[in-house]
Design a protein around this motif. Structure first.
Motif, PDB file in Angstrom:
ATOM      1  N   ALA A 220       0.608  -1.172   0.256  1.00  0.00           N
ATOM      2  CA  ALA A 220      -0.252   0.143  -0.214  1.00  0.00           C
ATOM      3  C   ALA A 220       1.437   1.020  -0.084  1.00  0.00           C
ATOM      4  O   ALA A 220       1.654   0.983   0.529  1.00  0.00           O
ATOM      5  CB  ALA A 220      -1.017  -0.171   1.251  1.00  0.00           C
ATOM      6  N   VAL A 221       0.372   2.218  -1.062  1.00  0.00           N
ATOM      7  CA  VAL A 221       0.678   3.719  -0.582  1.00  0.00           C
ATOM      8  C   VAL A 221      -0.203   4.518   0.527  1.00  0.00           C
ATOM      9  O   VAL A 221      -1.408   4.496   0.067  1.00  0.00           O
ATOM     10  CB  VAL A 221       1.398   3.925  -1.590  1.00  0.00           C
ATOM     11  N   TYR A 222       0.613   5.150   1.253  1.00  0.00           N
ATOM     12  CA  TYR A 222      -0.066   6.251   2.393  1.00  0.00           C
ATOM     13  C   TYR A 222       0.377   7.440   1.481  1.00  0.00           C
ATOM     14  O   TYR A 222       1.841   7.607   2.592  1.00  0.00           O
ATOM     15  CB  TYR A 222       0.368   5.731   3.872  1.00  0.00           C
ATOM     16  N   ASP A 223      -0.434   8.567   1.371  1.00  0.00           N
ATOM     17  CA  ASP A 223      -0.120   9.394   0.442  1.00  0.00           C
ATOM     18  C   ASP A 223      -0.578  10.490   0.990  1.00  0.00           C
ATOM     19  O   ASP A 223      -1.926  11.192   0.527  1.00  0.00           O
ATOM     20  CB  ASP A 223      -0.275   9.476  -0.928  1.00  0.00           C
ATOM     21  N   PHE A 230       0.043  11.273  -6.159  1.00  0.00           N
ATOM     22  CA  PHE A 230      -0.995  10.814  -6.111  1.00  0.00           C
ATOM     23  C   PHE A 230      -0.886   9.258  -7.910  1.00  0.00           C
ATOM     24  O   PHE A 230      -0.255   8.205  -7.460  1.00  0.00           O
ATOM     25  CB  PHE A 230      -1.667  11.193  -6.739  1.00  0.00           C
ATOM     26  N   SER A 233       2.535   6.996  -7.825  1.00  0.00           N
ATOM     27  CA  SER A 233       2.500   6.401  -6.825  1.00  0.00           C
ATOM     28  C   SER A 233       2.146   5.000  -7.532  1.00  0.00           C
ATOM     29  O   SER A 233       2.145   4.115  -6.823  1.00  0.00           O
ATOM     30  CB  SER A 233       1.761   6.766  -5.635  1.00  0.00           C
ATOM     31  N   LEU A 234       0.640   4.761  -7.774  1.00  0.00           N
ATOM     32  CA  LEU A 234       0.219   3.644  -8.679  1.00  0.00           C
ATOM     33  C   LEU A 234       1.112   2.756  -8.735  1.00  0.00           C
ATOM     34  O   LEU A 234       0.996   1.446  -9.239  1.00  0.00           O
ATOM     35  CB  LEU A 234      -1.235   4.696 -10.052  1.00  0.00           C
ATOM     36  N   VAL A 237       2.386   0.124  -6.607  1.00  0.00           N
ATOM     37  CA  VAL A 237       1.480  -0.741  -5.702  1.00  0.00           C
ATOM     38  C   VAL A 237       1.809  -2.391  -6.549  1.00  0.00           C
ATOM     39  O   VAL A 237       2.099  -2.535  -7.620  1.00  0.00           O
ATOM     40  CB  VAL A 237       0.176  -0.549  -5.566  1.00  0.00           C
ATOM     41  N   LEU A 243      -3.414   2.452  -3.025  1.00  0.00           N
ATOM     42  CA  LEU A 243      -3.191   3.534  -2.665  1.00  0.00           C
ATOM     43  C   LEU A 243      -3.941   4.459  -1.673  1.00  0.00           C
ATOM     44  O   LEU A 243      -5.456   4.522  -2.495  1.00  0.00           O
ATOM     45  CB  LEU A 243      -2.868   4.466  -4.560  1.00  0.00           C
ATOM     46  N   ASN A 245      -4.736   8.137  -0.783  1.00  0.00           N
ATOM     47  CA  ASN A 245      -5.009   9.570  -0.154  1.00  0.00           C
ATOM     48  C   ASN A 245      -5.678  10.170   0.912  1.00  0.00           C
ATOM     49  O   ASN A 245      -6.855  10.212   0.640  1.00  0.00           O
ATOM     50  CB  ASN A 245      -5.287  10.156  -1.515  1.00  0.00           C
ATOM     51  N   VAL A 269      -8.560   2.112  -4.961  1.00  0.00           N
ATOM     52  CA  VAL A 269      -7.718   3.247  -4.544  1.00  0.00           C
ATOM     53  C   VAL A 269      -9.106   3.843  -3.263  1.00  0.00           C
ATOM     54  O   VAL A 269      -9.991   4.012  -3.514  1.00  0.00           O
ATOM     55  CB  VAL A 269      -7.832   4.313  -5.505  1.00  0.00           C
TER      56      VAL A 269
END
Length: 333
Positions: A220-223, A230, A233-234, A237, A243, A245, A269
């Motif tokens: 996961a990305v914590y943005d 944004f 960042s995809l 993953v 993702l 945001n 997302v």
């Protein structure tokens, strides 16, 4: 008479004025709080600027700010569970957390239901530095994407207020943490608070840097950055990853074609709203109890990057916008 920071128009930090105000006795269901520490959040800057958080025109003059801690001086009719002398904190009022502002003040009347009594193991400065940011982290970790041992998570702005808490919490759960930071100094802060790997995003493209660490992609990305991070960042993953945001420091993310999520590996997302947690008082209190426990046990260290007298709010905002401070920033009445 007491002092507060008010704005009469939107603009740069210079629109903030430190001036006298009158605070009425607390009304029914309210408590009067002598504030000892006020947390600064980027939403304050957006409200001051007249930016994208504003759903309806402000009615000037406005006292900005939505998070603080202090000591109860008196209570209004019908208040139970809160008494004079209690150390308390709050984050937001009854609507969106960035509405009904008023925290940049020496004294404020607050609905008693919004006040959280602080345990002995949490200081007022820690509380003012952690409530909005800690609630945001709690919402993400407990409600959106729960990290588990063996996951790898990418946290943008890992040395920032929310990022710093997310890194520590993820590390506590057995996660490998990659954090993007803006300088070598901030990289050291991030590494001291749970980051296994740091990426200096101003010097390198973070996507290949992350893929070099975890070729299959992160869980996961914590943005909290938004527009500037944004879409890229995809590409970080892994298939079936997520993702998240949670903030728009650089502006709103651009629209996304859902087919792109399929083509990148069945991604998800999510854009959580803090008010989803804070508007539910029992849920807010449960989240606060968990945060206080994690801080008291030393699992979470609240990084306070700078403190300023309330009268110096202009300089505090300038330093935050210039990215001169890491972690949480406080105003001290």
């Amino acid at each position: 008479m007491t002092k507060a920071i008010r704005i009469y128009a939107n603009g740069g930090p210079e629109v903030m004025r430190f001036e006298d105000i009158v605070v009425s006795p607390p009304g029914a269901g309210e408590a009067r709080v002598r504030q000892t520490a006020v947390g600064i959040n980027f939403s304050d800057i957006n409200v001051r600027r007249g930016g994208f958080y504003i759903a309806k025109p402000l009615q000037f003059p406005v006292i900005i700010g939505n998070e603080a801690a202090g000591v109860v001086e008196s209570v209004g009719p019908g208040v139970t569970g809160i008494k004079p002398g209690d150390r308390v904190a709050y984050a937001g009022m009854r609507g969106e957390f960035f509405e009904q502002t008023g925290a940049y003040a020496e004294v404020r009347n607050v609905p008693a239901e919004r006040l959280l009594v602080l345990p002995a193991g949490v200081s007022e400065q820690q509380a003012a530095a952690m409530m909005v940011k800690g609630f945001t982290a709690s919402l993400i970790i407990n409600r959106v994407y729960r990290p588990k041992a063996g996951d790898t998570i990418l946290v943008h702005t890992a040395a920032g207020g929310v990022g710093n808490i997310l890194c520590q919490w993820c590390k506590h759960l057995g996660v490998t943490v990659i954090g993007t930071v803006g300088s070598a100094e901030k990289a050291q802060i991030a590494k001291a608070h749970g980051c296994d790997h740091t990426v200096l995003y101003r010097e390198v493209d973070f996507v290949p840097a992350v893929k070099a660490i975890v070729p299959q992609g992160v869980s996961a990305v914590y943005d909290g950055v938004g527009k500037d991070t944004f879409t890229a960042s995809l590409d970080c993953v892994r298939p079936f990853g997520m993702l998240v945001n949670y903030g728009n420091a650089s502006g709103h993310p651009p629209p996304i074609d859902l087919l792109h999520l399929a083509k990148r590996g069945s991604l998800s997302v999510c854009r959580p709203a803090l008010s989803s947690l804070t508007a539910d008082v029992p849920a807010m209190r449960a989240a606060a109890a968990e945060l206080f426990d994690l801080v008291a046990r030393g699992v979470l260290e609240i990084e306070i990057g700078g403190t300023y007298p309330l009268a110096d709010a202009v300089q505090a905002h300038r330093d935050i916008e210039a990215r001169k401070v890491a972690g949480s920033v406080l105003l001290l009445p």
